[in-house]
Design a protein around this motif. Sequence first.
Motif, PDB file in Angstrom:
ATOM      1  N   VAL A  14      60.255 123.873  23.243  1.00  0.00           N
ATOM      2  CA  VAL A  14      60.482 123.540  24.651  1.00  0.00           C
ATOM      3  C   VAL A  14      59.229 122.961  25.278  1.00  0.00           C
ATOM      4  O   VAL A  14      59.268 122.027  26.083  1.00  0.00           O
ATOM      5  CB  VAL A  14      60.953 124.791  25.419  1.00  0.00           C
ATOM      6  CG1 VAL A  14      61.039 124.511  26.914  1.00  0.00           C
ATOM      7  CG2 VAL A  14      62.295 125.247  24.896  1.00  0.00           C
TER       8      VAL A  14
ATOM      9  N   SER B 212      57.010 126.553  31.035  1.00  0.00           N
ATOM     10  CA  SER B 212      57.679 127.323  32.073  1.00  0.00           C
ATOM     11  C   SER B 212      58.637 128.297  31.411  1.00  0.00           C
ATOM     12  O   SER B 212      59.528 127.880  30.663  1.00  0.00           O
ATOM     13  CB  SER B 212      58.443 126.391  33.024  1.00  0.00           C
ATOM     14  OG  SER B 212      59.219 127.142  33.928  1.00  0.00           O
TER      15      SER B 212
ATOM     16  N   SER C 221      60.913 130.038  32.770  1.00  0.00           N
ATOM     17  CA  SER C 221      62.272 129.862  33.302  1.00  0.00           C
ATOM     18  C   SER C 221      62.996 128.726  32.588  1.00  0.00           C
ATOM     19  O   SER C 221      64.167 128.845  32.221  1.00  0.00           O
ATOM     20  CB  SER C 221      62.213 129.583  34.810  1.00  0.00           C
ATOM     21  OG  SER C 221      61.572 130.632  35.495  1.00  0.00           O
ATOM     22  N   LYS C 222      62.262 127.622  32.370  1.00  0.00           N
ATOM     23  CA  LYS C 222      62.854 126.482  31.674  1.00  0.00           C
ATOM     24  C   LYS C 222      63.164 126.840  30.228  1.00  0.00           C
ATOM     25  O   LYS C 222      64.245 126.507  29.701  1.00  0.00           O
ATOM     26  CB  LYS C 222      61.896 125.292  31.735  1.00  0.00           C
ATOM     27  CG  LYS C 222      62.418 124.036  31.054  1.00  0.00           C
ATOM     28  CD  LYS C 222      61.414 122.902  31.185  1.00  0.00           C
ATOM     29  CE  LYS C 222      61.921 121.637  30.490  1.00  0.00           C
ATOM     30  NZ  LYS C 222      60.931 120.537  30.604  1.00  0.00           N
TER      31      LYS C 222
ATOM     32  N   LYS D 145      66.986 126.930  28.642  1.00  0.00           N
ATOM     33  CA  LYS D 145      67.367 126.080  27.501  1.00  0.00           C
ATOM     34  C   LYS D 145      67.843 126.915  26.316  1.00  0.00           C
ATOM     35  O   LYS D 145      68.787 126.537  25.620  1.00  0.00           O
ATOM     36  CB  LYS D 145      66.187 125.206  27.095  1.00  0.00           C
ATOM     37  CG  LYS D 145      65.965 124.039  28.040  1.00  0.00           C
ATOM     38  CD  LYS D 145      65.090 122.975  27.397  1.00  0.00           C
ATOM     39  CE  LYS D 145      65.051 121.726  28.271  1.00  0.00           C
ATOM     40  NZ  LYS D 145      64.311 120.629  27.630  1.00  0.00           N
TER      41      LYS D 145
END
Length: 220
Positions: free
Chosen positions: A126, A134, A136-137, A141
């Motif tokens: 990622v 991040s 959260s990201k 994903k």
Amino acid sequence: MSVTTGLFYLFSAILLGSAFRVITTRNPVHAVLYLVLTFFQASMIWMLLKAEFLSLTLVLVYVGAVMVLFLFVVMMLDVNVETMRVGFWKNFPLAAVLGALIIVEMSAVLMGGFRVNEQPDALAAVAKGSGELSNSKALGKLLYTEYIYPLEVATAILLVGMVAAIALTLRQRKDSKAIDSAAQVRVRAKDRMTVVKLAPTQPALPIEPTTDAPSVESKA
């Protein structure tokens, strides 16, 4: 000792103290409030570990929704504490064995298999191409790509559990409005409504011609 380390020990001490008070306090309302404090301290520890998403989720979901619901339920039910303590010592040996088993398992995980020094491959994938990672990201994903099917299964299980809890609550109560699904499927139209012809209750009154209506003259 750095400031982060000092805050970690402070939050951990408050967390352990409030968690201990959850199971030792005599008032159920006080136990719920101590549990709210415990969740707050756990959220602060997540924040120190740079897991902002988990920290905010813990506050919004558990403290903002679940624990508020628990507090309302405990206050409305007016739990009789003396009645609940009748069988305490009878069930204490089993509770002690289960508690010791949980402590041994948590100790084994923390002392042996929880030391991860390398970044997981999924998070590295990622973060590839971006300067910052991040959480959260990365979590979003992972949930909606690799773990989409387990996520759907979990949501279906939660939905079934919610429906089952509502059905069990409404069952076998005098004021219940529960509906038998099998009887509802087998129902027929003629069983739902019956047309009944009633005789007139009063005799029909004669209609008298009115003389107040204006006369209409025809024009030649």
